[in-house]
Scaffold this motif. Sequence first.
Motif, PDB file in Angstrom:
ATOM      1  N   TYR A  57       1.474   5.787   4.115  1.00 48.21           N
ATOM      2  CA  TYR A  57       1.301   5.197   2.912  1.00 48.21           C
ATOM      3  C   TYR A  57       0.039   3.902   2.842  1.00 48.21           C
ATOM      4  CZ  TYR A  57       5.274   7.654   1.693  1.00 48.21           C
ATOM      5  OH  TYR A  57       6.345   8.631   1.190  1.00 48.21           O
ATOM      6  N   VAL A  58      -0.509   3.665   1.781  1.00 47.78           N
ATOM      7  CA  VAL A  58      -1.617   2.900   1.839  1.00 47.78           C
ATOM      8  C   VAL A  58      -1.163   1.811   0.700  1.00 47.78           C
ATOM      9  CG1 VAL A  58      -3.326   4.665   2.655  1.00 47.78           C
ATOM     10  CG2 VAL A  58      -3.006   4.707   0.328  1.00 47.78           C
ATOM     11  N   ARG A  59      -0.397   2.057   0.013  1.00 48.16           N
ATOM     12  CA  ARG A  59      -0.101   1.187  -1.106  1.00 48.16           C
ATOM     13  C   ARG A  59       1.352   1.388  -1.689  1.00 48.16           C
ATOM     14  NH1 ARG A  59      -4.205   1.592  -4.796  1.00 48.16           N
ATOM     15  NH2 ARG A  59      -5.356   0.444  -3.242  1.00 48.16           N
ATOM     16  N   GLU A  60       2.041   0.335  -1.833  1.00 45.70           N
ATOM     17  CA  GLU A  60       3.360   0.328  -2.300  1.00 45.70           C
ATOM     18  C   GLU A  60       3.532  -0.687  -3.658  1.00 45.70           C
ATOM     19  OE1 GLU A  60       7.911  -1.252  -1.258  1.00 45.70           O
ATOM     20  OE2 GLU A  60       6.545  -0.453   0.510  1.00 45.70           O
ATOM     21  N   ILE A  61       3.906  -0.198  -4.941  1.00 50.79           N
ATOM     22  CA  ILE A  61       3.976  -0.517  -6.228  1.00 50.79           C
ATOM     23  C   ILE A  61       5.199  -0.885  -6.758  1.00 50.79           C
ATOM     24  CG2 ILE A  61       2.809  -0.793  -8.527  1.00 50.79           C
ATOM     25  CD1 ILE A  61       0.596   1.018  -7.319  1.00 50.79           C
ATOM     26  N   ALA A  62       5.979  -2.045  -6.967  1.00 49.11           N
ATOM     27  CA  ALA A  62       6.985  -2.101  -7.612  1.00 49.11           C
ATOM     28  C   ALA A  62       7.170  -2.544  -8.845  1.00 49.11           C
ATOM     29  CB  ALA A  62       7.958  -2.770  -6.558  1.00 49.11           C
ATOM     30  N   PRO A  64       8.993  -4.581 -12.109  1.00 52.74           N
ATOM     31  CA  PRO A  64       9.649  -5.811 -12.120  1.00 52.74           C
ATOM     32  C   PRO A  64      11.027  -5.841 -12.020  1.00 52.74           C
ATOM     33  CG  PRO A  64       8.709  -5.339 -14.382  1.00 52.74           C
ATOM     34  CD  PRO A  64       8.375  -4.434 -13.406  1.00 52.74           C
ATOM     35  N   ASP A  65      11.809  -4.709 -12.275  1.00 56.06           N
ATOM     36  CA  ASP A  65      13.318  -4.699 -12.343  1.00 56.06           C
ATOM     37  C   ASP A  65      13.704  -4.056 -10.792  1.00 56.06           C
ATOM     38  OD1 ASP A  65      12.589  -2.159 -12.561  1.00 56.06           O
ATOM     39  OD2 ASP A  65      13.762  -1.857 -14.638  1.00 56.06           O
ATOM     40  N   GLY A  66      12.639  -3.701 -10.059  1.00 60.68           N
ATOM     41  CA  GLY A  66      12.963  -3.065  -8.843  1.00 60.68           C
ATOM     42  C   GLY A  66      13.626  -1.569  -8.622  1.00 60.68           C
ATOM     43  N   LEU A  67      13.486  -1.059 -10.119  1.00 63.78           N
ATOM     44  CA  LEU A  67      14.040   0.274 -10.100  1.00 63.78           C
ATOM     45  C   LEU A  67      13.133   1.320  -9.955  1.00 63.78           C
ATOM     46  CD1 LEU A  67      16.582  -0.358 -13.015  1.00 63.78           C
ATOM     47  CD2 LEU A  67      16.890  -0.072 -10.625  1.00 63.78           C
ATOM     48  N   ASP A  68      11.731   0.906 -10.127  1.00 63.40           N
ATOM     49  CA  ASP A  68      10.630   1.918 -10.255  1.00 63.40           C
ATOM     50  C   ASP A  68       9.626   1.669  -9.163  1.00 63.40           C
ATOM     51  OD1 ASP A  68      10.963   3.894 -12.585  1.00 63.40           O
ATOM     52  OD2 ASP A  68      11.096   1.838 -13.555  1.00 63.40           O
ATOM     53  N   HIS A  69       9.295   2.551  -8.470  1.00 63.98           N
ATOM     54  CA  HIS A  69       8.588   2.261  -7.259  1.00 63.98           C
ATOM     55  C   HIS A  69       7.316   3.458  -7.353  1.00 63.98           C
ATOM     56  CE1 HIS A  69      10.431  -0.768  -5.076  1.00 63.98           C
ATOM     57  NE2 HIS A  69      11.622  -0.473  -5.665  1.00 63.98           N
ATOM     58  N   ALA A  70       6.088   3.191  -6.801  1.00 64.99           N
ATOM     59  CA  ALA A  70       5.122   3.978  -6.507  1.00 64.99           C
ATOM     60  C   ALA A  70       4.628   3.822  -4.995  1.00 64.99           C
ATOM     61  CB  ALA A  70       3.857   3.829  -7.512  1.00 64.99           C
ATOM     62  N   PHE A  71       4.501   4.915  -4.233  1.00 69.23           N
ATOM     63  CA  PHE A  71       4.269   5.069  -2.911  1.00 69.23           C
ATOM     64  C   PHE A  71       2.817   5.671  -2.782  1.00 69.23           C
ATOM     65  CE2 PHE A  71       8.640   3.876  -2.957  1.00 69.23           C
ATOM     66  CZ  PHE A  71       8.673   3.020  -2.146  1.00 69.23           C
ATOM     67  N   VAL A  72       1.666   5.153  -2.737  1.00 72.24           N
ATOM     68  CA  VAL A  72       0.376   5.923  -2.677  1.00 72.24           C
ATOM     69  C   VAL A  72       0.323   6.264  -1.236  1.00 72.24           C
ATOM     70  CG1 VAL A  72      -2.179   5.799  -2.949  1.00 72.24           C
ATOM     71  CG2 VAL A  72      -0.578   4.515  -4.573  1.00 72.24           C
ATOM     72  N   PHE A  73      -0.302   7.464  -1.013  1.00 73.85           N
ATOM     73  CA  PHE A  73      -0.407   7.983   0.532  1.00 73.85           C
ATOM     74  C   PHE A  73      -1.583   8.833   0.633  1.00 73.85           C
ATOM     75  CE2 PHE A  73       2.279  11.179  -1.683  1.00 73.85           C
ATOM     76  CZ  PHE A  73       1.762  12.268  -1.325  1.00 73.85           C
ATOM     77  N   THR A  74      -2.089   8.794   2.099  1.00 72.38           N
ATOM     78  CA  THR A  74      -2.958  10.036   2.290  1.00 72.38           C
ATOM     79  C   THR A  74      -2.108  10.868   3.325  1.00 72.38           C
ATOM     80  OG1 THR A  74      -3.776   8.751   3.990  1.00 72.38           O
ATOM     81  CG2 THR A  74      -4.971   8.433   1.779  1.00 72.38           C
TER      82      THR A  74
END
Length: 130
Positions: A57-62, A64-74
């Motif tokens: 995982y190279v980046r984690e984006i959340a 503001p409410d903490g219910l949605d997350h994006a985990f960028v990976f290679t």
Amino acid sequence: MHPFRKAVESGDMDAVAGLLADDVVFTSPVAFKPYVGKAVTAAILRGVSRVFEDLTYVREIAGPDGLDHAFVFTATVAGKKLQGCDFLHFDENGKIDDFTVMVRPLSAAQALAEAMGAQFEQIAREAAEQ
């Protein structure tokens, strides 16, 4: 570090399964229609863990409410380097109820489709056992 990321990076697929809602909807980058349910989603994710090499995982984006997350990976699949993102939505109980994966480039997505196709029988067995 988010519990999902920690579980995946440590290879703890039981912990990953424990984060899934019973009615989770999993949208694959290589399948036409989504899969519904914890058992099949957990089995698919176990299959992915068997075919991905060097998952990082190279980046984690959340959100503001903490219910949605994006985990960028290679990762690497069958010698093809890929970039991807796990888009997760968490329900009010902190369980993943929507899980969408996107990957690029096309050659890596095709390698992933082939590798996951080879996992199909084992995935079906694992899903039926849960």
